[in-house]
Scaffold this motif. Structure first.
Motif, PDB file in Angstrom:
ATOM      1  N   ASP A  98       0.849  -1.189   0.000  1.00 41.70           N
ATOM      2  CA  ASP A  98       0.000   0.000   0.000  1.00 41.70           C
ATOM      3  C   ASP A  98       0.883   1.237   0.000  1.00 41.70           C
ATOM      4  O   ASP A  98       2.020   1.204   0.466  1.00 41.70           O
ATOM      5  N   ARG A 113       2.630  -5.809   2.689  1.00 42.88           N
ATOM      6  CA  ARG A 113       1.639  -6.621   3.391  1.00 42.88           C
ATOM      7  C   ARG A 113       1.999  -8.094   3.229  1.00 42.88           C
ATOM      8  O   ARG A 113       2.771  -8.462   2.350  1.00 42.88           O
ATOM      9  N   ASN A 115      -0.600 -10.316   2.978  1.00 41.42           N
ATOM     10  CA  ASN A 115      -1.803 -10.925   2.424  1.00 41.42           C
ATOM     11  C   ASN A 115      -2.112 -10.303   1.062  1.00 41.42           C
ATOM     12  O   ASN A 115      -1.700  -9.193   0.766  1.00 41.42           O
ATOM     13  N   VAL A 117      -5.031  -9.040  -1.522  1.00 39.95           N
ATOM     14  CA  VAL A 117      -6.432  -8.621  -1.606  1.00 39.95           C
ATOM     15  C   VAL A 117      -6.789  -8.435  -3.079  1.00 39.95           C
ATOM     16  O   VAL A 117      -5.909  -8.317  -3.943  1.00 39.95           O
ATOM     17  N   ASP A 118      -8.085  -8.407  -3.359  1.00 39.75           N
ATOM     18  CA  ASP A 118      -8.541  -8.306  -4.748  1.00 39.75           C
ATOM     19  C   ASP A 118      -7.955  -7.102  -5.482  1.00 39.75           C
ATOM     20  O   ASP A 118      -7.640  -7.176  -6.665  1.00 39.75           O
ATOM     21  N   ASN A 119      -7.768  -5.984  -4.777  1.00 38.84           N
ATOM     22  CA  ASN A 119      -7.233  -4.775  -5.415  1.00 38.84           C
ATOM     23  C   ASN A 119      -5.768  -4.913  -5.827  1.00 38.84           C
ATOM     24  O   ASN A 119      -5.254  -4.073  -6.564  1.00 38.84           O
ATOM     25  N   ASP A 120      -5.086  -5.949  -5.335  1.00 40.05           N
ATOM     26  CA  ASP A 120      -3.693  -6.175  -5.747  1.00 40.05           C
ATOM     27  C   ASP A 120      -3.613  -6.650  -7.194  1.00 40.05           C
ATOM     28  O   ASP A 120      -2.584  -6.483  -7.846  1.00 40.05           O
TER      29      ASP A 120
END
Length: 166
Positions: A98, A113, A115, A117-120
């Protein structure tokens, strides 16, 4: 053009000059979408690789694979490039991170991060390159892109740093 009988021994023909991929091309993020953007200048071009795996259906009595009985099971597509332009966005994209612009307004802080996430996932990345003999470029689009190679670069005096990414 060398010819033996009626069989060509060289692939060159009068149209060859009209079918050449010229230059390194340009990489786009979200090509054709409202958020379309050029990713940045590269050095050394890009390397595109599409490898598919197949399986053959075995039939009793057949001695080997048969036409029509081979099916795709998997495909792996990679695009490698060395970016010259290093921005907060390209760093965050390669690191799965981020960008914090609030904690210190003087700097963009890249926060990694552990993990996904979909936005990655990037909707698509396109390699757009010039085709000789045509006003239309060659466009290769890959969908739902996620960099899984992390980040690696080396800084040196008198040399441009390149951000290697796939």
């Amino acid at each position: 053009m060398p010819v033996t009988g009626a069989t060509n021994t060289v692939g060159y023909n009068a149209e060859t000059g009209k079918h050449l991929l010229l230059g390194a091309g340009c990489l786009y993020k979200n090509y054709g979408l409202p958020t379309e953007a050029i990713i940045g200048a590269s050095a050394g071009g890009s390397e595109f690789d599409c490898t598919v795996k197949t399986r053959d259906v075995k039939c009793d009595g057949l001695k080997g694979p048969q036409k029509g009985l081979r099916f795709f099971t998997d495909a792996e597509i990679t695009l490698k490039t060395a970016l010259l332009e290093i921005t907060s966005e390209t760093l965050a994209m390669t690191l799965i991170a981020d960008i914090d612009t609030v904690s210190n307004p003087d700097y963009d802080i890249i926060k990694g991060r552990t993990n996904i996430v979909d936005n990655d996932y990037i909707s698509n990345i396109a390699l757009v390159a010039e085709l000789s003999g045509s006003l239309k470029p060659i466009i290769i689009i890959m969908y739902n892109i996620l960099n899984t190679d992390g980040l690696k670069f080396k800084t040196q005096d008198r040399k441009s740093t390149r951000l290697n990414s796939s």
